[in-house]
Design an enzyme around this catalytic site. Structure first.
Site, short mmCIF file in Angstrom:
data_model
loop_
_atom_site.label_atom_id
_atom_site.label_comp_id
_atom_site.label_asym_id
_atom_site.label_seq_id
_atom_site.Cartn_x
_atom_site.Cartn_y
_atom_site.Cartn_z
N ASN A 61 84.76 50.18 22.75
CA ASN A 61 84.52 49.00 21.90
C ASN A 61 85.73 48.07 21.96
OD1 ASN A 61 85.87 51.04 20.38
ND2 ASN A 61 85.26 50.11 18.44
N GLU A 63 87.14 44.79 20.04
CA GLU A 63 86.96 43.93 18.86
C GLU A 63 87.70 42.61 19.01
OE1 GLU A 63 87.96 46.42 15.50
OE2 GLU A 63 86.14 47.63 15.80
N CYS A 72 80.38 46.56 21.28
CA CYS A 72 80.40 48.02 21.16
C CYS A 72 80.67 48.68 22.52
CB CYS A 72 79.04 48.52 20.68
SG CYS A 72 78.60 48.04 19.01
N GLU A 74 78.98 50.97 24.04
CA GLU A 74 77.78 51.17 24.86
C GLU A 74 77.48 49.94 25.70
OE1 GLU A 74 78.22 51.75 21.67
OE2 GLU A 74 76.94 53.34 20.90
N CYS A 112 74.17 51.37 17.59
CA CYS A 112 73.62 50.34 16.69
C CYS A 112 72.34 49.75 17.29
CB CYS A 112 74.66 49.25 16.44
SG CYS A 112 74.87 48.10 17.80
N CYS A 115 72.76 47.70 20.51
CA CYS A 115 73.02 48.53 21.70
C CYS A 115 71.75 49.25 22.14
CB CYS A 115 74.12 49.55 21.42
SG CYS A 115 75.74 48.78 21.38
#
Ligand code: THU
Length: 159
Positions: A61, A63, A72, A74, A112, A115
């Site tokens: 991930n 940010e 993210c 993924e 999430c 994703c």
């Protein structure tokens, strides 16, 4: 009115029940948590994929101070994989998360919604099930396809 019900099959295993190949992928996802840039959430997520051409790739991930622009692990990983090897299906993805105290989460962290949608597109694109390994230090969940993570999905067939 008719009531329908969906069931989501998945396997619950421990680390020593994994095949050698799956164990290797989980180890890669674990080490990928070290590449996470997560100064805001302090939640380091790593993902690793095995492709149909035999390549292993990883991501994490990433940010941003403008929170919503981060991504993210993924999505970082599958976009990277598809950009590097656009002809190769993603056969397996392993996902691992580590908290601020440095420990891996005892139970798996589930991708999430955004994703799941991206993983579903990748699975659909290559017309090949993508196995999903969700790692937790105490138990690991294995799903045979992204379809099981995102039932009733919207994809190119819906258009
Ligand atoms: N995150 C992931 O990378 N993957 C998940 O499956 C869940 C959440 C990231 C996004 C954000 O950087 C941090 O974890 C906290 O939500």
């Amino acid at each position: 009115m008719k009531k329908e019900q969906l069931t989501i099959p998945y396997f619950v295993v421990t680390e020593n029940e994994l095949s050698e190949e799956d164990r290797q992928l989980v180890e890669l996802a674990k080490s990928a948590t070290r590449t996470s840039f997560s100064p805001y959430s302090h939640f380091s997520v790593g993902a690793a994929v095995r492709l149909s051409n035999g390549k292993f790739l990883h991501g994490s991930n990433q940010e941003n101070a403008s929170y919503t622009t981060g991504t993210c692990a993924e999505r970082c990983t599958v976009f990277y994989a598809n950009a590097r090897y656009p002809e190769a299906a993603v056969e397996v993805i392993a996902i691992v998360a580590r908290r601020e105290d440095g420990r891996f989460t005892p139970f798996p962290v589930s991708p999430c919604g955004a994703c799941r949608q991206v993983l579903a597109e990748v699975e659909h694109r290559f017309k090949k099930p993508m196995r999903v390994l969700l790692f937790g230090a105490d138990e690991i969940y294995i799903m045979e396809s992204v379809g099981q993570l995102l039932p009733m999905q919207f994809n190119a067939d819906s258009l």
